[in-house]
Design an enzyme around this catalytic site. Structure first.
Site, PDB file in Angstrom:
ATOM      1  N   GLY A  72       0.806  -1.217   0.000  1.00 28.72           N
ATOM      2  CA  GLY A  72       0.000   0.000   0.000  1.00 28.72           C
ATOM      3  C   GLY A  72       0.840   1.268   0.000  1.00 28.72           C
ATOM      4  O   GLY A  72       0.536   2.232  -0.709  1.00 28.72           O
ATOM      5  N   CYS A 326       1.605   7.807  22.678  1.00 27.29           N
ATOM      6  CA  CYS A 326       2.745   7.113  23.280  1.00 27.29           C
ATOM      7  C   CYS A 326       3.023   5.811  22.554  1.00 27.29           C
ATOM      8  O   CYS A 326       4.164   5.446  22.319  1.00 27.29           O
ATOM      9  CB  CYS A 326       2.467   6.809  24.734  1.00 27.29           C
ATOM     10  SG  CYS A 326       2.071   8.262  25.686  1.00 27.29           S
TER      11      CYS A 326
END
Lengths: 392, 176
Positions: A72, A326
């Protein structure tokens, strides 16, 4: 421990038929499709067959319109940069949306360094682009519009047909990043009316490292890789035949089983969303209620951070994905979630669940049970939850 | 991804909670990583008698908070002031490079709590506590881009390798 995979967007197991076809090819079909002898002929035949199957999955009537790539990301890079380079003398303006995948965002960012200009259109609270905004953004300088088909974080499906009508009228090329759609929902390139469409094999249980770029006949784009004349002169380099064979089989099966797969995913997704309020409170469901991928659910849970939930679920053998900054390693809140109006803290608590063929209803039960205890534990630790409790 | 010690402190965090009659409280919150920590101290004879924390954040942030409270408990205020973010990360057997940011909240919250206590005792008005955000190198002497891990100069505001603006926390592609 039996693993419950609710993160099919990150990785899909290869279907047995795909595995068999690839192993057969490894053993007996090592040829180069460009060779002028029978070892090559055999490879070329397999390549053609795979191309037919893949073209069938997206309803292209001309298989040559499918260019095999390494996945992709390459397809998207090729579409955007290939058009920009081929048409740079006609204009240097590109239109995109605020919620594209990094492959699009960063391809365009690279072009901005080469003096291309960009307009990025916003999305509504459900993550949908307004086609009128696209029409307004197009100028005489515009050469390309790139808007994704479905979003990888919230599942929202864009009004691609409407946008394509606009780009056709204005004679601008239209690329759609359909990496999370092809093989999951019906995609018909003729009906959509797009000029370029990117997709990946691993979305539909084929191998990773193979993908496709649909380039409508007559659309001239530059290759991303220069070299030989493979892939109709659009993508140089000896083909990854084994991967392509796997992708071909996966495409044939995806087309054949599409309805069944959608029905199954829908049922699991609906069960999850219906029963979720019995387990946790204070959360948002992200995305569009109707125009959505059937296999994806995005949930922003308040007062907790997503990576912590992923770790706790993993301890119990459940795999999900999070959009917390995070966990992404980028330390940035998801641009998609901010674009639909989530605030930074809520974006931090976002889980993305993607269902697949190996899931059963009791996977949802197990997920909900563990999610509840994980969220409760983390809220106990969270000062945000504590502040809210003492304010009440 | 995480060391055994990190996972242990994440799964079984020590000293979680609130001290209602705390002698000092320290709060740090960082919008960049979206983590927040509150620390509560009970102080007797200039020693940390009891310590509790609450943290909103990732696995590393929770483990850092837990480890910090263990390290600070029972220490004199002077010794507790010497605990650095680096000490906490080392006690956890290291943190992944992109998580070092999260380790910066633990010791900062403690130092702010101690300062609040000392200011109160001395009758000083406490300035709005600011998190230090001091950059510490716990992986050798080099500094890395949080987005692409390329080595960058200390204090760089732009990563040349991945073309990322390191000043702003979020951005979308705008006009132009």
């Amino acid at each position: 421990m039996e693993i419950v995979n609710l993160d099919h967007m990150s990785a899909n197991p290869l279907l047995p038929e795909v595995q068999d076809a690839m192993i057969d090819a490894i053993k007996s079909n090592y040829g180069n499709p460009s060779s002028q002898h029978r070892i090559g002929d055999r490879a070329a035949e397999a390549l053609d067959q795979a191309r037919d199957s893949v073209a069938g999955l997206i309803n292209s009537s001309i298989p040559k319109e499918v260019v095999f790539t390494s996945g992709g990301t390459e397809s998207v890079n090729h579409a955007i940069k290939g058009v920009a380079f081929a048409r740079g003398d006609k204009g240097r303006h590109i239109v995109t949306s605020n919620i594209e995948h990094n492959a699009v965002l960063r391809s365009i960012r690279r072009l901005k360094m080469m003096d291309y200009k960009v307009t990025s259109v916003p999305v509504d609270q459900y993550g949908r682009v307004n086609p009128d905004d696209v029409a307004k953004a197009i100028t005489d300088e515009t050469i390309l519009v790139s808007i994704m088909h479905s979003n990888n974080e919230i599942g929202t499906i864009q009004p691609i047909e409407e946008i394509a009508r606009i780009t056709r009228e204005k004679k601008v090329l239209f690329h759609t990043d359909a990496v999370d759609s092809v093989g999951v929902v019906p995609i018909d390139v003729q009906k959509l009316g797009v000029d370029l469409l990117s997709f990946a094999s691993n979305t539909f249980y084929g191998p990773a490292g193979v993908g496709g770029l649909y380039v409508r006949r007559g659309v001239g784009i530059w290759p991303l890789l220069d070299g030989g004349v493979q892939e109709n002169n659009k993508r140089a380099g000896t083909e990854n035949l084994i991967g392509i064979i796997g992708m071909g089989v996966a495409a044939r099966l995806a087309a054949q089983d599409m309805e069944k797969r959608i029905a199954k995913a829908k049922k699991l997704r609906e069960k999850l969303l219906r029963e979720l309020p019995d387990y946790i409170d204070e959360y948002f469901i992200n995305g569009h209620p109707e125009h959505t991928l059937p296999n994806l659910a995005s949930i922003s849970i308040k007062y907790i951070e997503g990576e912590s939930v992923v770790l706790m679920l993993d301890e119990e053998g459940i795999a999900v994905s999070t959009r917390s900054a995070c966990a992404a390693g980028a330390l940035q809140a998801s641009h998609v979630l901010l674009s639909i109006g989530r605030d930074f803290a809520d974006a931090q608590g976002t889980m993305v669940i993607t269902f697949g063929e190996d899931n059963r209803e009791d996977d949802v039960d197990k997920f909900l049970k563990v999610l509840k205890s994980s969220v409760n534990t983390l809220r106990e630790i969270s000062p945000l939850f504590n502040k809210k409790a003492s304010a009440a | 991804m995480y060391s055994k010690t990190v996972m242990d402190h994440f799964k079984n965090p020590r000293n979680v909670g609130v001290i209602n009659d705390a002698d000092a409280v320290g709060e740090v919150g960082n919008p960049l990583c979206g983590d927040m920590m509150s620390i509560y101290l009970k102080i007797q004879d200039d020693h940390i008698n009891d310590i509790k924390f609450q943290t909103f954040g990732c696995g590393a942030a929770i483990a850092v908070s837990s480890m910090l409270t263990e390290m600070a408990k029972g220490k004199s205020l002077d010794d507790a002031k010497k605990i650095s973010n680096k000490d906490v990360a080392e006690a956890l057997e290291g943190l992944p490079k992109n998580k070092l940011h999260c380790s910066n909240l633990g010791a900062d919250a403690l130092h702010i709590a101690i300062k609040n206590y000392e200011d109160k005792k001395a009758g000083r008005s406490t300035d709005e506590p600011k998190r230090k955000e001091k950059h510490e190198h716990t992986h050798g002497d080099s500094c890395y881009c949080p987005y692409c891990d390329a080595e960058i100069e200390e204090g760089a505001v732009f990563c040349k390798a991945c073309q990322t603006d390191l000043k702003g926390q979020t951005k979308t592609l705008g006009e132009g």
